[in-house]
Every structure is written in C-alpha cells, then in structure tokens.
Design a protein around this motif. Structure first.
Motif, PDB file in Angstrom:
ATOM      1  N   ASN B  61       0.805  -1.234   0.000  1.00 19.46           N
ATOM      2  CA  ASN B  61       0.000   0.000   0.000  1.00 19.46           C
ATOM      3  C   ASN B  61       0.836   1.282   0.000  1.00 19.46           C
ATOM      4  O   ASN B  61       0.289   2.364  -0.160  1.00 19.46           O
ATOM      5  N   TRP B  62       2.156   1.153   0.164  1.00 19.06           N
ATOM      6  CA  TRP B  62       2.990   2.364   0.109  1.00 19.06           C
ATOM      7  C   TRP B  62       3.097   2.896  -1.326  1.00 19.06           C
ATOM      8  O   TRP B  62       3.338   4.084  -1.535  1.00 19.06           O
ATOM      9  N   ILE B  63       2.891   2.024  -2.308  1.00 21.14           N
ATOM     10  CA  ILE B  63       3.097   2.444  -3.706  1.00 21.14           C
ATOM     11  C   ILE B  63       2.095   3.520  -4.157  1.00 21.14           C
ATOM     12  O   ILE B  63       2.507   4.564  -4.665  1.00 21.14           O
ATOM     13  N   PRO B  64       0.783   3.314  -3.973  1.00 24.76           N
ATOM     14  CA  PRO B  64      -0.123   4.393  -4.379  1.00 24.76           C
ATOM     15  C   PRO B  64       0.090   5.683  -3.589  1.00 24.76           C
ATOM     16  O   PRO B  64      -0.086   6.775  -4.133  1.00 24.76           O
ATOM     17  N   PHE B  65       0.528   5.553  -2.329  1.00 21.39           N
ATOM     18  CA  PHE B  65       0.788   6.757  -1.527  1.00 21.39           C
ATOM     19  C   PHE B  65       1.925   7.565  -2.150  1.00 21.39           C
ATOM     20  O   PHE B  65       1.791   8.776  -2.392  1.00 21.39           O
ATOM     21  N   PRO B 122      -3.225   4.859   2.636  1.00 23.46           N
ATOM     22  CA  PRO B 122      -2.514   5.713   1.677  1.00 23.46           C
ATOM     23  C   PRO B 122      -3.343   6.919   1.242  1.00 23.46           C
ATOM     24  O   PRO B 122      -2.815   8.023   1.100  1.00 23.46           O
ATOM     25  N   LEU B 123      -4.635   6.703   1.051  1.00 17.03           N
ATOM     26  CA  LEU B 123      -5.528   7.788   0.621  1.00 17.03           C
ATOM     27  C   LEU B 123      -5.655   8.849   1.719  1.00 17.03           C
ATOM     28  O   LEU B 123      -5.553  10.053   1.455  1.00 17.03           O
ATOM     29  N   ILE B 124      -5.840   8.379   2.943  1.00 17.66           N
ATOM     30  CA  ILE B 124      -5.988   9.291   4.079  1.00 17.66           C
ATOM     31  C   ILE B 124      -4.706  10.125   4.248  1.00 17.66           C
ATOM     32  O   ILE B 124      -4.758  11.348   4.403  1.00 17.66           O
ATOM     33  N   LEU B 125      -3.566   9.430   4.187  1.00 21.87           N
ATOM     34  CA  LEU B 125      -2.283  10.129   4.365  1.00 21.87           C
ATOM     35  C   LEU B 125      -2.054  11.127   3.243  1.00 21.87           C
ATOM     36  O   LEU B 125      -1.556  12.231   3.469  1.00 21.87           O
TER      37      LEU B 125
END
Lengths: 179, 165
Positions: B61-65, B122-125
């Motif tokens: 999940n770090w990739i989309p972030f 990731p979206l929230i961050l």
C-alpha cells in the motif's frame, strides 16, 4: 468564577482541531469505514448468498464485455475464460472494498445529503465499471502475455484501487458538488 | 484536460516502476527488515507471539501513496518530502499493526476491517499531505470550514466596498 467549557484552552483547541478539515475529513472517513466495515464484517455469513451471486454477476459482466470484441470467451459460474486462459472471480475482485472506501469518502464529505446519495450511487456504479475493465485487461494480459500476469495482478490491485477511488471522488466533487 | 492526462500518465509510470521494484527486490528486502525489527517492537509492546509478515500481501500500500504524493501538482517540495517520510513511517507502523490483527482472522477470510483500514491509509495520508492542494475540494461546500471566518464576516452588513471604477 467558572470558565465556560468553550473558553477552556484545551476545549477550544480541540474544537479548533476537529473543525479543521485537514483533521476532520480523514477522521470522519476512518470513523465511517470502521462503522461500515464492522457492520459488513458482522453480516458476512448472512451475505454469503448475495456475495456469491455478485461474484457470478461480475464474471458474467466481464464475459459480456470481452465478448463484444471476441468470440473466444466463455463463462461458467465464477470462472471466465479467454481462449483457454481462465480467471476465477473471488470476493476481493468484485470491487466491494473500493466501493466501501469510496462511500466512506463521499459520506464524510461536507455536501448536501442528496448530492452525497447520488455520489455513492453513481460512484459505486463507476467503480463497478472500472473494475470490469480491470479484470478484462487482466484476462487479456494473461492470455497474450502470460509471463506478466502476476505483475499486472499485483499492479491492478493496490495502485489502481486508490487511483480509481481518487478519480471517481474527484469527478463527483467537480460534477456534483462544485457545479 | 492535457494536465489531467499527463498527471495520470505520470501516476501510471511511477506506480508501475515502483511495483516492478517491489516485486523484484523490495518485497524480499522489506521482509528481511521486518524480521529484524518487528520482533523487538512486538516484544516491547507485549505481543511477542505476533507473526511477522502475516499479511505481507498488503504491504504494497505504500506504492499508491508515493505515486499520489509525487504527482500532486502544486505541492511544495519540502512538504512533499516531509509528507513522504512521515507517511511511509506511518504505513510501516500500519504494517506492524496489521500483523497483530491476524488472530482475528476467520477461516478463509482476511481480517476485514483492518484490511480495509490498511488499504485506505494511503488515501488518508495523501489527503493530509496534499491538503494545501486538496483544500479547494472543500471550497464552497457549506458547513466544513465553519471555524474559519470569511474575510468579511465581521464587517457590518451596511459596510460595503466603494466602487472601484
């Protein structure tokens, strides 16, 4: 003399913090996700039938979409094939997670109730369609470039999950909220 | 329209490259890092029996972030850099936390709510990091920015600017 609660530094600081959209919006999204996700999780057993129907419906829709371009596709239950290459549609593939996350983002957004309701409805529909494109692309990749199937399977999962949600959310804000 | 297209292309190129890197090298190295670091942390917080890497498929999940933070137009580079650093650290903590939820896993099912939160993180961050840019999403939406007074909100209604021409 007693200080009114709203004048106490910690209360006013908290009030200011929670009314700051940079904090409030993410907090609301997470709260709605926790509530919605927990409710969904608690009713997973009761929803088993409808969810299996949704898996089959998704498989049928992928088959219908791909068959617009080729006759080499078949579908049986949750299994879709393209010229001998088969994918099985499981619950993680039907876009439910994306729809839940997207819906929490829309419900947490400060817009009129009707606008949010339309956002959830049309947004989930858009996510369903995007998801069909995603699975169809995977099917084509698997059939023609089998070596890259695993890579694209991973790629189309997380990266496009967030991109899809951000894209649909942005479109909803531009088309429905800011019109 | 052209800008939206370019931003989309940039996102695809960046996330595809990162996914390739992750699949080829990153996942293995990250697994090693976790195996070294996580047991100490779990012992320290009293979860010594937690299985490291239990839900490793969700560590991606770090990739989309990273993709979203890099492609967001108009974000100051300092904020971008600090946001990336703090965001990745938060995702790392999220991975450690996600492993702890493995016990709540039903047979054949993912721990649903933790997975949902992990996928949303990731979206929230990104919303937090990119807020100076995303803030205009909230413009002209009633109710949200109630605490921020409009520039003229304290001015008496009969006091208007004189005509300028």
């Amino acid at each position: 003399m007693a200080v009114p609660p709203e004048d106490r530094p910690i209360v006013s600081r908290l009030t200011r913090l929670t009314s700051n959209p940079q904090v409030r919006y993410p907090a609301l999204v997470l709260t709605y996700l926790l509530i919605g996700g927990s409710l969904f999780n608690a009713s997973l057993d009761e929803l088993r039938g409808p969810l299996e129907a949704l898996e089959e419906r998704t498989a049928w829709s992928v088959h219908a979409l791909v068959s617009l371009f080729t006759d080499l596709t078949t579908q049986r239950g949750k299994l879709v094939t393209l010229d001998g290459f088969a994918v099985s549609i499981i619950i993680e593939c039907v876009g439910l997670l994306e729809m839940l996350i997207y819906s929490a983002c829309v419900i947490a957004f400060p817009a009129p109730l009707r606008t949010r309701a339309l956002g959830v409805l049309f947004g989930c529909l858009a996510i369903f369609v995007f998801n069909l494109l995603r699975i169809s692309t995977l099917l084509i990749v698997g059939r023609h470039w089998g070596d890259y199937f695993d890579f694209f399977h991973v790629y189309f999962w997380q990266a496009t999950l967030i991109a899809m949600i951000v894209g649909v959310l942005y479109a909803w804000i531009k088309l429905f909220v800011h019109r | 329209m052209k800008r939206a297209f370019l931003v989309t292309v940039a996102f695809v190129v960046i996330t595809m490259s990162l996914t390739w890197f992750w699949e080829e090298f990153g996942r293995l190295q990250y697994g090693r890092l976790l195996k070294t670091v996580a047991p100490t942390i779990y012992d320290w917080i009293g979860f010594g029996d937690a299985r490291v890497g239990a839900l490793r498929q969700r560590y991606i999940n770090w990739i989309p972030f990273v993709g979203l933070v890099i492609i967001t137009p108009g974000l100051a580079w300092k904020r971008r850099f600090i946001g990336l650093s703090l965001g990745l650290a938060t995702l790392f903590l999220g991975h450690l936390g996600l492993n702890l939820t493995e016990g709540a896993r039903r047979t054949g099912h993912l721990p649903f709510v933790p997975s949902l939160i992990s996928d949303t993180l990731p979206l929230i961050l990104w919303v937090i990091v990119a807020f100076p840019v995303v803030a205009n999403w909230f413009d002209s939406t009633p109710g949200l920015i109630a605490s921020e007074p409009k520039p003229d909100s304290n001015r008496p209604p009969d006091q208007v600017d004189p005509p300028t021409d």
